[in-house]
Design a protein around this motif. Structure first.
Motif, PDB file in Angstrom:
ATOM      1  N   GLN A 122       0.826  -1.212   0.000  1.00  0.00           N
ATOM      2  CA  GLN A 122       0.000   0.000   0.000  1.00  0.00           C
ATOM      3  C   GLN A 122       0.861   1.262   0.000  1.00  0.00           C
ATOM      4  O   GLN A 122       0.487   2.267  -0.600  1.00  0.00           O
ATOM      5  CB  GLN A 122      -0.950  -0.004   1.204  1.00  0.00           C
ATOM      6  CG  GLN A 122      -2.078  -1.009   1.111  1.00  0.00           C
ATOM      7  CD  GLN A 122      -3.143  -0.621   0.090  1.00  0.00           C
ATOM      8  OE1 GLN A 122      -3.136   0.471  -0.456  1.00  0.00           O
ATOM      9  NE2 GLN A 122      -4.066  -1.530  -0.169  1.00  0.00           N
ATOM     10  N   CYS A 141       1.978   1.514  -3.695  1.00  0.00           N
ATOM     11  CA  CYS A 141       0.894   1.834  -4.641  1.00  0.00           C
ATOM     12  C   CYS A 141      -0.445   1.683  -3.922  1.00  0.00           C
ATOM     13  O   CYS A 141      -1.058   0.615  -3.976  1.00  0.00           O
ATOM     14  CB  CYS A 141       0.965   0.921  -5.857  1.00  0.00           C
ATOM     15  SG  CYS A 141      -0.260   1.323  -7.136  1.00  0.00           S
ATOM     16  N   GLU A 148      -4.195   1.367  -2.873  1.00  0.00           N
ATOM     17  CA  GLU A 148      -5.356   0.920  -3.641  1.00  0.00           C
ATOM     18  C   GLU A 148      -6.577   0.823  -2.744  1.00  0.00           C
ATOM     19  O   GLU A 148      -6.480   0.409  -1.586  1.00  0.00           O
ATOM     20  CB  GLU A 148      -5.096  -0.471  -4.253  1.00  0.00           C
ATOM     21  CG  GLU A 148      -4.286  -0.463  -5.519  1.00  0.00           C
ATOM     22  CD  GLU A 148      -4.157  -1.861  -6.118  1.00  0.00           C
ATOM     23  OE1 GLU A 148      -4.755  -2.820  -5.580  1.00  0.00           O
ATOM     24  OE2 GLU A 148      -3.439  -1.992  -7.119  1.00  0.00           O
ATOM     25  N   GLY A 168      -6.151   2.019   0.611  1.00  0.00           N
ATOM     26  CA  GLY A 168      -5.249   2.971  -0.035  1.00  0.00           C
ATOM     27  C   GLY A 168      -5.564   4.418   0.323  1.00  0.00           C
ATOM     28  O   GLY A 168      -4.656   5.243   0.490  1.00  0.00           O
ATOM     29  N   SER A 226      -0.720   5.363  -8.765  1.00  0.00           N
ATOM     30  CA  SER A 226      -1.938   4.867  -8.128  1.00  0.00           C
ATOM     31  C   SER A 226      -3.166   5.651  -8.586  1.00  0.00           C
ATOM     32  O   SER A 226      -3.274   6.854  -8.345  1.00  0.00           O
ATOM     33  CB  SER A 226      -1.807   4.958  -6.599  1.00  0.00           C
ATOM     34  OG  SER A 226      -3.068   4.812  -5.981  1.00  0.00           O
TER      35      SER A 226
END
Length: 221
Positions: A16, A19, A21, A25, A84
């Motif tokens: 996380q 990137c 999500e 995220g 992201s």
């Protein structure tokens, strides 16, 4: 009693951070903004922003600091690049007013290339992203390509001695000492102009209060 994270939890924290999500995220973006604001502010200050400059940030997180950046000079144009989709959507939501005014825009990137014109930016900065660069030399060449002649790059990263003690950095992080980063920059054709070393107290990603040493390396194109 302090919660002991499982290997799976530590891998997820690392993923996380690299990137962000989904719902997790979004929360990671909020947490990163809070824990990194000292480093981000130092990197922005190191840029010494002037009126009418174009600024690129690589790995902008949720963009909670962009208003602060835009207040540093008049008629700044801010560009954010991130890998992201989740975090770009959050940054657009938080900075909707600036998007409408046309002085902020965000772009999804692949972490290897920058979809911007040659010599587009006066200043580029990035905070806590170098650990995730798959090809550091190639990425620095991309950064150099998009910088104007005599443009400035501010590269901010936590000291290896701090990072290696965090339980999740063994999953997908590459840690750097100052000399290694200097060599990478010089190999890409940058000139080191200045380096600021700072120490701060922060709450770590796993909830502990820790002392972090970090560096802001300023290089010219």
């Amino acid at each position: 009693m302090e919660h002991q994270h499982s290997e799976e939890e530590l891998k997820n924290i690392a993923y996380q951070l690299g990137c962000p999500e989904g719902e997790h995220g979004i929360k990671t973006g909020e947490m990163m903004h809070a824990s990194n604001i000292g480093m981000t502010t130092s990197a922005i200050d190191a840029l010494d922003l002037k009126n009418n400059e174009n600024v690129l940030e690589i790995g902008h997180g949720n963009g909670g600091h962009i208003a602060q950046l835009l207040s540093k000079a008049e008629n700044l144009k801010y560009y954010g690049a991130d890998i992201s989709k989740t975090i770009i959507a959050e940054a657009e939501k938080i900075n909707q007013e600036f998007l409408t005014q046309g002085n902020v825009q965000f772009k999804l990137t692949d972490g290897n290339s920058l979809r911007f014109h040659d010599h587009q930016f006066d200043k580029i900065f990035t905070v806590n992203t170098i650990y995730f660069w798959r090809n550091p030399s190639g990425y620095l060449n991309e950064i150099k390509r998009t910088l104007k002649p005599n443009g400035i790059l501010a590269l901010c990263f936590a000291d290896k001695s701090f990072m290696q003690n965090l339980p999740f950095t063994s999953y997908g992080f590459t840690l750097y000492e100052v000399e290694k980063v200097k060599k990478l920059l010089e190999s890409a054709g940058f000139t080191i102009e200045n380096m600021v070393n700072k120490t701060e107290q922060i709450k770590s990603k796993t909830g502990q209060q820790v002392e972090r040493t970090y560096h802001v390396m300023v290089a010219s194109n």
